[in-house]
Scaffold this motif. Structure first.
Motif, PDB file in Angstrom:
ATOM      1  N   PHE A 159      53.966  33.243  68.052  1.00 55.63           N
ATOM      2  CA  PHE A 159      52.846  32.424  68.509  1.00 55.63           C
ATOM      3  C   PHE A 159      52.093  31.902  67.299  1.00 55.63           C
ATOM      4  N   ALA A 160      51.278  30.902  67.527  1.00 55.17           N
ATOM      5  CA  ALA A 160      50.330  30.430  66.523  1.00 55.17           C
ATOM      6  C   ALA A 160      48.953  30.905  66.939  1.00 55.17           C
ATOM      7  N   ASP A 161      48.205  31.476  66.007  1.00 54.77           N
ATOM      8  CA  ASP A 161      46.820  31.875  66.271  1.00 54.77           C
ATOM      9  C   ASP A 161      45.925  30.905  65.504  1.00 54.77           C
ATOM     10  N   ILE A 162      45.077  30.200  66.232  1.00 55.18           N
ATOM     11  CA  ILE A 162      44.301  29.103  65.647  1.00 55.18           C
ATOM     12  C   ILE A 162      42.837  29.479  65.590  1.00 55.18           C
ATOM     13  N   SER A 163      42.237  29.286  64.418  1.00 49.70           N
ATOM     14  CA  SER A 163      40.807  29.529  64.248  1.00 49.70           C
ATOM     15  C   SER A 163      40.131  28.243  63.783  1.00 49.70           C
ATOM     16  N   PRO A 164      39.195  27.705  64.579  1.00 50.99           N
ATOM     17  CA  PRO A 164      38.473  26.504  64.160  1.00 50.99           C
ATOM     18  C   PRO A 164      37.255  26.809  63.291  1.00 50.99           C
ATOM     19  N   ASP A 165      36.976  28.111  63.074  1.00 55.92           N
ATOM     20  CA  ASP A 165      35.730  28.485  62.388  1.00 55.92           C
ATOM     21  C   ASP A 165      35.966  29.532  61.307  1.00 55.92           C
ATOM     22  N   ARG A 166      37.020  29.337  60.525  1.00 58.42           N
ATOM     23  CA  ARG A 166      37.302  30.177  59.354  1.00 58.42           C
ATOM     24  C   ARG A 166      37.410  31.651  59.708  1.00 58.42           C
ATOM     25  N   GLY A 167      38.089  31.931  60.808  1.00 62.70           N
ATOM     26  CA  GLY A 167      38.445  33.300  61.119  1.00 62.70           C
ATOM     27  C   GLY A 167      37.541  34.046  62.061  1.00 62.70           C
ATOM     28  N   ASN A 168      36.486  33.429  62.540  1.00 67.06           N
ATOM     29  CA  ASN A 168      35.553  34.141  63.412  1.00 67.06           C
ATOM     30  C   ASN A 168      36.033  34.205  64.860  1.00 67.06           C
ATOM     31  N   THR A 169      36.704  33.159  65.338  1.00 64.71           N
ATOM     32  CA  THR A 169      37.294  33.176  66.675  1.00 64.71           C
ATOM     33  C   THR A 169      38.722  32.666  66.584  1.00 64.71           C
ATOM     34  N   TRP A 170      39.557  33.104  67.550  1.00 61.08           N
ATOM     35  CA  TRP A 170      40.976  32.791  67.495  1.00 61.08           C
ATOM     36  C   TRP A 170      41.485  32.377  68.868  1.00 61.08           C
ATOM     37  N   ILE A 171      42.428  31.418  68.875  1.00 65.03           N
ATOM     38  CA  ILE A 171      43.066  30.918  70.099  1.00 65.03           C
ATOM     39  C   ILE A 171      44.560  31.160  69.968  1.00 65.03           C
ATOM     40  N   LYS A 172      45.128  31.966  70.854  1.00 61.42           N
ATOM     41  CA  LYS A 172      46.543  32.320  70.790  1.00 61.42           C
ATOM     42  C   LYS A 172      47.366  31.294  71.559  1.00 61.42           C
ATOM     43  N   CYS A 173      48.347  30.684  70.875  1.00 63.57           N
ATOM     44  CA  CYS A 173      49.174  29.623  71.452  1.00 63.57           C
ATOM     45  C   CYS A 173      50.641  30.029  71.329  1.00 63.57           C
ATOM     46  N   ASP A 174      51.261  30.367  72.467  1.00 63.34           N
ATOM     47  CA  ASP A 174      52.594  30.950  72.479  1.00 63.34           C
ATOM     48  C   ASP A 174      53.692  29.925  72.204  1.00 63.34           C
ATOM     49  N   VAL A 175      54.773  30.406  71.598  1.00 61.00           N
ATOM     50  CA  VAL A 175      55.995  29.623  71.402  1.00 61.00           C
ATOM     51  C   VAL A 175      56.983  30.016  72.496  1.00 61.00           C
ATOM     52  N   PRO A 176      57.401  29.084  73.365  1.00 61.74           N
ATOM     53  CA  PRO A 176      58.358  29.434  74.423  1.00 61.74           C
ATOM     54  C   PRO A 176      59.682  29.916  73.830  1.00 61.74           C
ATOM     55  N   MET A 177      60.278  30.914  74.499  1.00 62.12           N
ATOM     56  CA  MET A 177      61.542  31.474  74.027  1.00 62.12           C
ATOM     57  C   MET A 177      62.364  31.905  75.228  1.00 62.12           C
ATOM     58  N   ASN A 178      63.601  31.437  75.303  1.00 57.80           N
ATOM     59  CA  ASN A 178      64.524  31.870  76.351  1.00 57.80           C
ATOM     60  C   ASN A 178      65.278  33.092  75.841  1.00 57.80           C
ATOM     61  N   HIS A 179      64.873  34.272  76.316  1.00 56.59           N
ATOM     62  CA  HIS A 179      65.451  35.509  75.820  1.00 56.59           C
ATOM     63  C   HIS A 179      66.824  35.764  76.426  1.00 56.59           C
ATOM     64  N   ARG A 180      67.635  36.509  75.673  1.00 61.98           N
ATOM     65  CA  ARG A 180      68.942  36.949  76.132  1.00 61.98           C
ATOM     66  C   ARG A 180      68.859  38.420  76.532  1.00 61.98           C
ATOM     67  N   ARG A 181      69.683  38.791  77.495  1.00 63.34           N
ATOM     68  CA  ARG A 181      69.804  40.198  77.832  1.00 63.34           C
ATOM     69  C   ARG A 181      70.642  40.897  76.764  1.00 63.34           C
ATOM     70  N   PRO A 182      70.466  42.212  76.592  1.00 62.60           N
ATOM     71  CA  PRO A 182      71.193  42.924  75.529  1.00 62.60           C
ATOM     72  C   PRO A 182      72.703  42.755  75.572  1.00 62.60           C
ATOM     73  N   ASP A 183      73.304  42.698  76.779  1.00 61.03           N
ATOM     74  CA  ASP A 183      74.760  42.621  76.851  1.00 61.03           C
ATOM     75  C   ASP A 183      75.301  41.249  76.498  1.00 61.03           C
ATOM     76  N   SER A 184      74.407  40.250  76.288  1.00 59.46           N
ATOM     77  CA  SER A 184      74.880  38.920  75.923  1.00 59.46           C
ATOM     78  C   SER A 184      74.548  38.562  74.481  1.00 59.46           C
ATOM     79  N   ALA A 185      73.769  39.411  73.809  1.00 57.43           N
ATOM     80  CA  ALA A 185      73.352  39.107  72.435  1.00 57.43           C
ATOM     81  C   ALA A 185      74.479  39.385  71.450  1.00 57.43           C
TER      82      ALA A 185
END
Length: 348
Positions: A159-185
C-alpha cells in the motif's frame, strides 16, 4: 550511461564486537552535506536485544555506529530515514515478528544528534503504517508518500501511506493484488539462510503458503504519476502505477525483472532515468547474490545492467540508494555482519 568511478567501504570495522548480526540499512543526505545511515542489529533478526543503530560521516568518513533506539525484550526492525530542511525523521518497526509489528517514529532537529521520544506513527492502529523498509518520497504536490506493506500469515499486500502534513496524519491507499492459492504458486528454491535463522525455525514448513508483494519502492515520473516496484514471492519484481498522487493504484503486475523475494530499491535521477538496486535472481527465497544495479531510460519499461556490486557467494541484500547530480550513494547488508557503502560516479 556508464560507471566512471566507484568507491567502497564499510560502516563498521571488519572485526568488531558491537553485535552479532545487522540488516536493513537506510540512508539520507543531511543539510550539512554529511550522510546519515541507520540499520537494525543484535544477536539475530527477531531477538529481544535487536535495536536501531545509527552511523554518520564526518568530513566524508564514516564514524563508528551508535545504538540509538532499544527496549529490552522487544525486537526492533527496518529503520527508514527521511531528511528535509534540517529536520530528520526516523520510522521503524517494533514487535516479535513481521506479522505483529507496529510502527514508531522519532524526530531530530539537530541533524540526528538528539531525538524526540518515540511514539506510535498512527495511534491506536495495530497495522504497520508508514514506510515498511524503503524511503518515502515527497510528491510534486508536497505530499509525503510512504511505501508500505502488510505480511499476514497467508498473504502479503502493499500500500501507499500518504501524509499531507509532514507525518502527522496518514491515509492508507491499498494496491490491488490477485493472490494465488499455495498449491498454484511457483515456490522455487529455499534461500539457504532460512534454515539457519532461528526466527524462521517454526515457519519453514508453512513459509511457501505466503503469496503476494511487499516492501515497495517509489518514484514520481510526472505530476501526480506515482509508480512502485515491489518484492514478490513469484520470481519477478512486481509493479503498480497511480495517476492521482497515490490515492488509487492499478492491480500489481509482473515485470521482466527477476526477484528472489528480497528487498529492492529504486531512485529517479534528475534526468528522469531510474537506477534499481537488487539481486537479479529469480525464485521464491532465491539466493541473495549477486547484488547489482540496473538502469532504465524509459520510466521502467526496459532495463540495462549497470554494475555488479558483489559477485561472490554470500548474502548481499536490502539495498538503499540515493542519487545526487552524477553520483549514487548506496548501502546494503553484507553477510549480516556489516553494512557496505558505495559511492558511484556516473557518466554519459
Amino acid at each position: 550511461m556508464k560507471v566512471v568511478e566507484t568507491e567502497k567501504c564499510f560502516l563498521l570495522p571488519q572485526a568488531h564486537a558491537l553485535f552479532n548480526n545487522c540488516h536493513a540499512s537506510t540512508l539520507v543526505r543531511l543539510a550539512d552535506g554529511e550522510l546519515l545511515a541507520a540499520f537494525f542489529a543484535g544477536l539475530r533478526e527477531g531477538e529481544g536485544d535487536v535495536a536501531i543503530w545509527i552511523a554518520r560521516t564526518r568530513d566524508g568518513i564514516w564514524q563508528l555506529p551508535e545504538r540509538l533506539l532499544a527496549e529490552d525484550g522487544l525486537s526492533h526492525w527496518n529503520p527508514v530515514l527521511h531528511a528535509a530542511d534540517g529536520t530528520v525523521w526516523i520510522f521503524y518497526k517494533v514487535g516479535p515478528t513481521v506479522h505483529t509489528w507496529t510502527t514508531r517514529w522519532s524526530v531530530s532537529y539537530d541533524l540526528g544528534r538528539t531525538w524526540s521520544a518515540p511514539r506510535q506513527l498512527v495511534p491506536g492502529d495495530a497495522l504497520p503504517r508508514g514506510p515498511v523498509r524503503n524511503k518515502l518520497i515527497v510528491a510534486s504536490n508536497g505530499d509525503w508518500i510512504a511505501p508500505g506493506s502488510i505480511e499476514t500469515d497467508e498473504f502479503w499486500d502493499a500500500f501507499a501511506d500518504i501524509s499531507p502534513d509532514r507525518g502527522n496524519t496518514w491515509i492508507k491507499c491499498d494496491v490491488p493484488m490477485n493472490h494465488r492459492r499455495p498449491d498454484s504458486a511457483d515456490n522455487g528454491e529455499v534461500w539457504e539462510g532460512l534454515a539457519a535463522n532461528a526466527l524462521w525455525e517454526t515457519d519453514v514448513g508453512r513459509i511457501f503458503t505466503w503469496d503476494g508483494v511487499i516492501q515497495p519502492t517509489l518514484w514520481e515520473s510526472a505530476l501526480g504519476r506515482i509508480h512502485m516496484l515491489m518484492r514478490s514471492t513469484r520470481g519477478h519484481v512486481y509493479r503498480s502505477d497511480s495517476a492521482d498522487y497515490g490515492r488509487t493504484w492499478c492491480p500489481a503486475y509482473a515485470t521482466a525483472l527477476a526477484n528472489n523475494n528480497s528487498g529492492i530499491d529504486v531512485v529517479r535521477r534528475e534526468d528522469g532515468g531510474l537506477v534499481l538496486a537488487y539481486n537479479p535472481v529469480a525464485g521464491n527465497w532465491g539466493r541473495r547474490w549477486p547484488i547489482s544495479l540496473s538502469h532504465s531510460a524509459d520510466n521502467g519499461r526496459s532495463w540495462t545492467g549497470l554494475l555488479d556490486l558483489e559477485n561472490e557467494e554470500g548474502e548481499f541484500s536490502y539495498p538503499a540508494i540515493l542519487a545526487e547530480d552524477d553520483r549514487l550513494h548506496l548501502t546494503y547488508t553484507w553477510n549480516r555482519k556489516n553494512i557496505a557503502y558505495w559511492q558511484i560516479t556516473l557518466g554519459a
